[in-house]
Design an enzyme around this catalytic site. Structure first.
Site, PDB file in Angstrom:
ATOM      1  N   HIS A  99       0.837  -1.215   0.000  1.00 23.97           N
ATOM      2  CA  HIS A  99       0.000   0.000   0.000  1.00 23.97           C
ATOM      3  C   HIS A  99       0.870   1.264   0.000  1.00 23.97           C
ATOM      4  CE1 HIS A  99      -2.982  -3.062   0.766  1.00 23.97           C
ATOM      5  NE2 HIS A  99      -2.229  -3.491   1.759  1.00 23.97           N
ATOM      6  N   GLU A 102      -1.870   0.203   8.021  1.00 28.53           N
ATOM      7  CA  GLU A 102      -1.025  -0.866   7.469  1.00 28.53           C
ATOM      8  C   GLU A 102       0.102  -0.258   6.639  1.00 28.53           C
ATOM      9  OE1 GLU A 102      -3.074  -3.551   4.864  1.00 28.53           O
ATOM     10  OE2 GLU A 102      -1.252  -4.702   4.411  1.00 28.53           O
ATOM     11  N   HIS A 153       2.987  -7.045   4.382  1.00 32.46           N
ATOM     12  CA  HIS A 153       1.601  -6.648   4.672  1.00 32.46           C
ATOM     13  C   HIS A 153       1.236  -7.040   6.097  1.00 32.46           C
ATOM     14  CE1 HIS A 153       0.080  -5.747   0.522  1.00 32.46           C
ATOM     15  NE2 HIS A 153       1.186  -6.411   0.213  1.00 32.46           N
ATOM     16  N   GLU A 175       1.944 -11.764   5.549  1.00 30.66           N
ATOM     17  CA  GLU A 175       0.910 -11.069   6.331  1.00 30.66           C
ATOM     18  C   GLU A 175       1.344 -11.243   7.777  1.00 30.66           C
ATOM     19  OE1 GLU A 175      -1.635  -9.306   5.342  1.00 30.66           O
ATOM     20  OE2 GLU A 175      -2.067  -9.904   3.280  1.00 30.66           O
TER      21      GLU A 175
HETATM   22 ZN   LIG Z   1      -2.043  -5.343   2.702  1.00 31.28          ZN
END
Ligand SMILES: [Zn+2]
Length: 286
Positions: A80, A117, A172, A250
């Site tokens: 992101h 995030e 992430h 993640e």
């Molecule tokens: Zn993400």
């Protein structure tokens, strides 16, 4: 990264004991030693090699001690971007990820109290870059700060490809139901496309990162996605379009209070970065 449909969550709930079982295989792997000066030979410490004394001056003598990741190229993709929410048109533009069309990027998730995030992935990625550089690697990031927009997922993959990365990792953290917890690694699947040739290597990279991440952070395997923190997907542009070994991590669930508190702690983020560096190094040296 994004919430799963309720049907998938329900299925995962049913097999949660299998997904989140506390195994032991991660306990010993991935403990790659940080860079040391152990490689220095007696000749190097005295500074008088035979070549130097016979005047062969055209032979370059390396001044810096050898580092474990010398010659390796790593591309880190901080998921992101902090400015994505400002430009929905650019971010929602549909791009081709070979198996489907999807948005150029998303805003990502955040903790309940607003730690994004994008800020988390930027911080972890810059810490990781520093560690890898100290170990000798050439490191490139897919964005230069946390105030901009994008790049698209297609471009994030292209940066790794163009760098000829020996390994690439997209960082992430998930935004799932508050009761879900733990980390997982996502690896590419064969899609009859250019990623196919690096699917196997990406799997090895994924296992190395999984083992090092658990050793280094103490976070549990995800109890809601994958098996023993390993998941394989063919819908992510960052993986489908990669021609170099690549995985997503993640790091945990930002909507889980316990994990959110850890992610807000800079010391814990350093732990995450160190664990990721060890996983990458383990793979790159294997
Ligand atoms: Zn993400």
């Amino acid at each position: 990264m994004r919430a799963l449909p309720a049907t998938i969550l329900a299925v995962c709930g049913l097999i949660a004991s299998a997904c989140g079982g506390a195994g032991t295989d991660g306990a010993t792997a991935g403990q790659a030693a940080p860079a040391t000066s152990a490689g220095q030979t007696p000749a190097a410490t005295t500074g008088q090699t035979p070549a130097a004394t016979t005047g062969e001056a055209d032979v370059p003598v390396s001044e810096t001690p050898e580092e474990p990741l010398d010659g390796k190229v790593v591309v880190i993709d901080p998921g992101h971007n902090g400015g994505n929410f400002r430009d929905p048109a650019a971010i929602n533009r549909q791009v081709d990820v070979l198996t489907q069309k999807k948005a150029c990027d998303t805003t990502g998730t955040s903790t309940d109290d607003g730690y994004s995030e994008a800020a988390f992935t930027w911080d972890v990625s810059t810490r990781l870059r520093k560690i890898l550089k100290n170990r000798g690697a050439t490191v490139e990031l897919t964005r230069s700060g946390n105030d901009g927009v994008g790049p698209c997922i297609t471009e994030r993959a292209a940066i790794g490809n163009e760098a000829g990365a020996d390994a690439a990792i997209s960082v992430h953290a998930d935004g799932s139901a508050p009761g879900n917890r733990g980390f997982h690694v996502i690896m590419p699947k064969k899609i009859d496309g250019p990623v196919d040739k690096v699917v196997k290597a990406s799997s090895r990279l994924g296992v190395a990162v999984r083992d090092a991440f658990r050793d280094g952070t103490g976070l549990p395997y995800s109890n809601y996605i994958g098996s023993r923190a390993l998941d394989y997907r063919n819908d992510l542009g960052g993986l489908n379009l990669s021609t170099v070994p690549k995985v997503f991590i993640e790091c945990g669930n930002m909507r889980n209070a316990a994990e959110a508190a850890k992610f807000r702690d800079p010391k814990f983020r350093q732990k995450i970065a160190l664990a990721l560096a060890n996983g990458l190094q383990h793979y790159l040296e294997s």
